[in-house]
Design an enzyme around this catalytic site. Sequence first.
Site, PDB file in Angstrom:
ATOM      1  N   ARG A  27      55.753  35.383  59.170  1.00 10.57           N
ATOM      2  CA  ARG A  27      56.720  34.680  58.317  1.00 10.57           C
ATOM      3  C   ARG A  27      56.115  33.442  57.670  1.00 10.57           C
ATOM      4  O   ARG A  27      56.763  32.787  56.841  1.00 10.57           O
ATOM      5  CB  ARG A  27      57.940  34.272  59.145  1.00 10.57           C
ATOM      6  CG  ARG A  27      58.717  35.431  59.717  1.00 10.57           C
ATOM      7  CD  ARG A  27      59.910  34.942  60.511  1.00 10.57           C
ATOM      8  NE  ARG A  27      60.879  34.289  59.656  1.00 10.57           N
ATOM      9  CZ  ARG A  27      61.910  34.904  59.082  1.00 10.57           C
ATOM     10  NH1 ARG A  27      62.092  36.195  59.268  1.00 10.57           N
ATOM     11  NH2 ARG A  27      62.757  34.237  58.323  1.00 10.57           N
ATOM     12  N   TRP A  74      55.196  28.287  56.057  1.00 13.72           N
ATOM     13  CA  TRP A  74      54.829  28.763  54.722  1.00 13.72           C
ATOM     14  C   TRP A  74      55.204  27.637  53.784  1.00 13.72           C
ATOM     15  O   TRP A  74      56.375  27.337  53.581  1.00 13.72           O
ATOM     16  CB  TRP A  74      55.576  30.049  54.370  1.00 13.72           C
ATOM     17  CG  TRP A  74      55.150  30.646  53.069  1.00 13.72           C
ATOM     18  CD1 TRP A  74      54.061  31.423  52.842  1.00 13.72           C
ATOM     19  CD2 TRP A  74      55.821  30.526  51.810  1.00 13.72           C
ATOM     20  NE1 TRP A  74      53.998  31.799  51.521  1.00 13.72           N
ATOM     21  CE2 TRP A  74      55.074  31.251  50.860  1.00 13.72           C
ATOM     22  CE3 TRP A  74      56.980  29.871  51.382  1.00 13.72           C
ATOM     23  CZ2 TRP A  74      55.437  31.353  49.523  1.00 13.72           C
ATOM     24  CZ3 TRP A  74      57.347  29.953  50.045  1.00 13.72           C
ATOM     25  CH2 TRP A  74      56.585  30.694  49.132  1.00 13.72           C
ATOM     26  N   ASN A 100      63.336  25.749  58.365  1.00 12.04           N
ATOM     27  CA  ASN A 100      63.044  26.814  57.413  1.00 12.04           C
ATOM     28  C   ASN A 100      64.055  26.684  56.292  1.00 12.04           C
ATOM     29  O   ASN A 100      65.256  26.643  56.542  1.00 12.04           O
ATOM     30  CB  ASN A 100      63.163  28.187  58.087  1.00 12.04           C
ATOM     31  CG  ASN A 100      62.863  29.331  57.123  1.00 12.04           C
ATOM     32  OD1 ASN A 100      62.275  29.125  56.070  1.00 12.04           O
ATOM     33  ND2 ASN A 100      63.270  30.538  57.491  1.00 12.04           N
ATOM     34  N   LYS A 496      51.258  46.756  45.747  1.00 12.48           N
ATOM     35  CA  LYS A 496      50.592  46.811  47.048  1.00 12.48           C
ATOM     36  C   LYS A 496      49.140  46.358  46.934  1.00 12.48           C
ATOM     37  O   LYS A 496      48.633  45.614  47.770  1.00 12.48           O
ATOM     38  CB  LYS A 496      50.645  48.239  47.618  1.00 12.48           C
ATOM     39  CG  LYS A 496      51.994  48.609  48.183  1.00 12.48           C
ATOM     40  CD  LYS A 496      52.301  47.842  49.445  1.00 12.48           C
ATOM     41  CE  LYS A 496      53.780  47.696  49.676  1.00 12.48           C
ATOM     42  NZ  LYS A 496      54.452  46.737  48.802  1.00 12.48           N
ATOM     43  N   GLU A 499      49.022  42.578  46.403  1.00 14.40           N
ATOM     44  CA  GLU A 499      49.483  41.795  47.550  1.00 14.40           C
ATOM     45  C   GLU A 499      48.403  41.572  48.597  1.00 14.40           C
ATOM     46  O   GLU A 499      48.284  40.477  49.148  1.00 14.40           O
ATOM     47  CB  GLU A 499      50.662  42.507  48.230  1.00 14.40           C
ATOM     48  CG  GLU A 499      51.987  42.353  47.544  1.00 14.40           C
ATOM     49  CD  GLU A 499      53.075  43.081  48.320  1.00 14.40           C
ATOM     50  OE1 GLU A 499      54.088  42.444  48.628  1.00 14.40           O
ATOM     51  OE2 GLU A 499      52.918  44.277  48.618  1.00 14.40           O
ATOM     52  N   HIS A 515      50.547  51.617  23.907  1.00 14.54           N
ATOM     53  CA  HIS A 515      51.217  50.594  23.115  1.00 14.54           C
ATOM     54  C   HIS A 515      50.695  49.202  23.470  1.00 14.54           C
ATOM     55  O   HIS A 515      51.447  48.229  23.456  1.00 14.54           O
ATOM     56  CB  HIS A 515      52.727  50.677  23.320  1.00 14.54           C
ATOM     57  CG  HIS A 515      53.329  51.938  22.802  1.00 14.54           C
ATOM     58  ND1 HIS A 515      53.501  52.188  21.465  1.00 14.54           N
ATOM     59  CD2 HIS A 515      53.778  53.045  23.451  1.00 14.54           C
ATOM     60  CE1 HIS A 515      54.037  53.384  21.296  1.00 14.54           C
ATOM     61  NE2 HIS A 515      54.222  53.929  22.498  1.00 14.54           N
TER      62      HIS A 515
END
Length: 619
Positions: A27, A74, A100, A496, A499, A515
């Site tokens: 986390r 974080w 948090n 993925k 990341e 395009h």
Amino acid sequence: MCGIVAYLGKKAAQPILIEGLKRLEYRGYDSAGIALLDDGAISVRKTSGRISALEQILDEARTDDTLGIGHTRWATHGVPNTVNAHPHVDYSGKIAIVHNGIIENYATLRTWLRHEGVPFASETDSEVIANLIGYFYLTAEESGRSDGQNLFEWAVQQALRKLHGTFGLAILCSDFPGTLIGAKRGSPLILGVGSSEYILASDAAAIIEHTTQAIYLADNEMVLIGPEGFYTKTIDNITIAKDVMQIEFSLDQIELGGFQHHMLKEIFEQPESLSTCMGGRIDKHDGKIKLGGIADYLRELTRARHVIFTACGTAFHAGLVGEFLLEHLARIPVETEYASEFRYRNPIIEDGTIVIAISQSGETADTLAAVEQAKERGAMVLGIVNVVGSTIARATDAGIYLHVGPEIGVASTKAFTAQVAVLSMLAIELGRRRHISSDEAARHIEELSQIPEKIERILELSDHIRDIAAANVDRENWLFLGRGFNYPVALEGALKLKEISYIHAEGLPAAEMKHGPIALIADGMPAVFIATTGPQYDKMMGNIEEVRARGGKIIVVATEGDENIADRADHLITIPDARELFQPMLTVIPLQLLAYHAAVLRGHDVDKPRNLAKSVTVE
């Protein structure tokens, strides 16, 4: 997105906090720290870096300290250094908090507190909370306030009422050595209730080793834990009763179990997790789908004039697949919206509009805000979430749980396939009620039930996919191209790779390449095509030739038995045949493995990619 754990009981708190933080490190892992209440004084140890760095600066196991709080961060406000790491202690040294969330009015509160003579040591919004509680506590203490409520509890309530934004908090006070307080608004907080011990955490992963009994706090609720037990109330001091619930997963489910990374384990769990997700919901005998969580709302769904899926990241890609499924099978107009945009738009929600929020954690801040926006505008709001008891699960009118067990890897894998499986079941059932025959629904159900076994066969190609990754992993720019139901899979494959390997990748509808993006094609640039059998197969062949002609490296996910594709591909991955509607649950597997192996080959920590954390509980 940070991880919070706190302990009050009869055991040494430090080892329990460290073990809990390790289980929550997915986390957030910029910095970490713990605070212990030691003989009437708060002792703090914290550092930048991961839990392993924190362990190196800790004292030997302290057996007398039975109350403590811990945090793995974080970073939002302030760089990830030791000063900004949690816990934060107030200016008096009596209050310690871990937090948090994001406090939106922290600058105003910081200015006011400084005017009152309160000093600050960090750049964080979280320190404002500690100092605000400390300010109210000391002011009340100096005035001799006494009305039957302890000063610690009262000061916390006063401070929380001043905060604008989100918080999950664990708080201790040196004057109350047997008391721990937790509070929640917008960030998850769970209390594990053991035998003469309590563990407060932002995720059940930190609790499950000690107890399976827990209460889930709702917004603007707090829990006060002491020697006599715990009680819950609102931050406005209204007592409330909370039910103790059973945590629905086991310790084994969050362990690595012989795999090198959680992500790889979760990729390989998908046959079993999908079987569990669909188990009991597919009735092949009657050709029906049974979705108990929304059974009382199926009439409204059947009559729906408009459906909006709202989600973020991987869940948004699942919503795109769901859009195609619902429109194809049930003939209901659908749009899929980024929750982060939906919440700030002026969306059109009329009679007959149903909003469906998709989130693995059930705590995604933007998605939760979109839910509240939809509810305010009168829409029926349903949820598709994995975590039982999560905030979105409680905020929606009803919903469907994925039941795939905990997902620890930051890069979501098994949640995506389960979300698509749930959306497939929903589309089949609504299609049967609105548009397609019972026989056709039964054929779709039979096809859907075969998906787990087909995924098993794809997983056997892991070593082959690793070789493909090894041949291309030095390239810094990739394209992922798909059409129809596989266009969202191209988006997911690119996400993925970005990341966890930090390779720049773009996912596109294959027809859009010419395009503009075709200008990116250069010698040896990897282009991953999802070119399975389907109505747009021939068009995909043309797109492949366009990239080949410009020197791109062709990686193709194709259907087993396709004899035409091999000559066009530099690298070929074949998957079992399936109806186009359900191919996304198959075609995504090679792309998950490709990203995983690329990241490992580049030496990255797959489960803890830089700048990311698992549950985005802040805006």
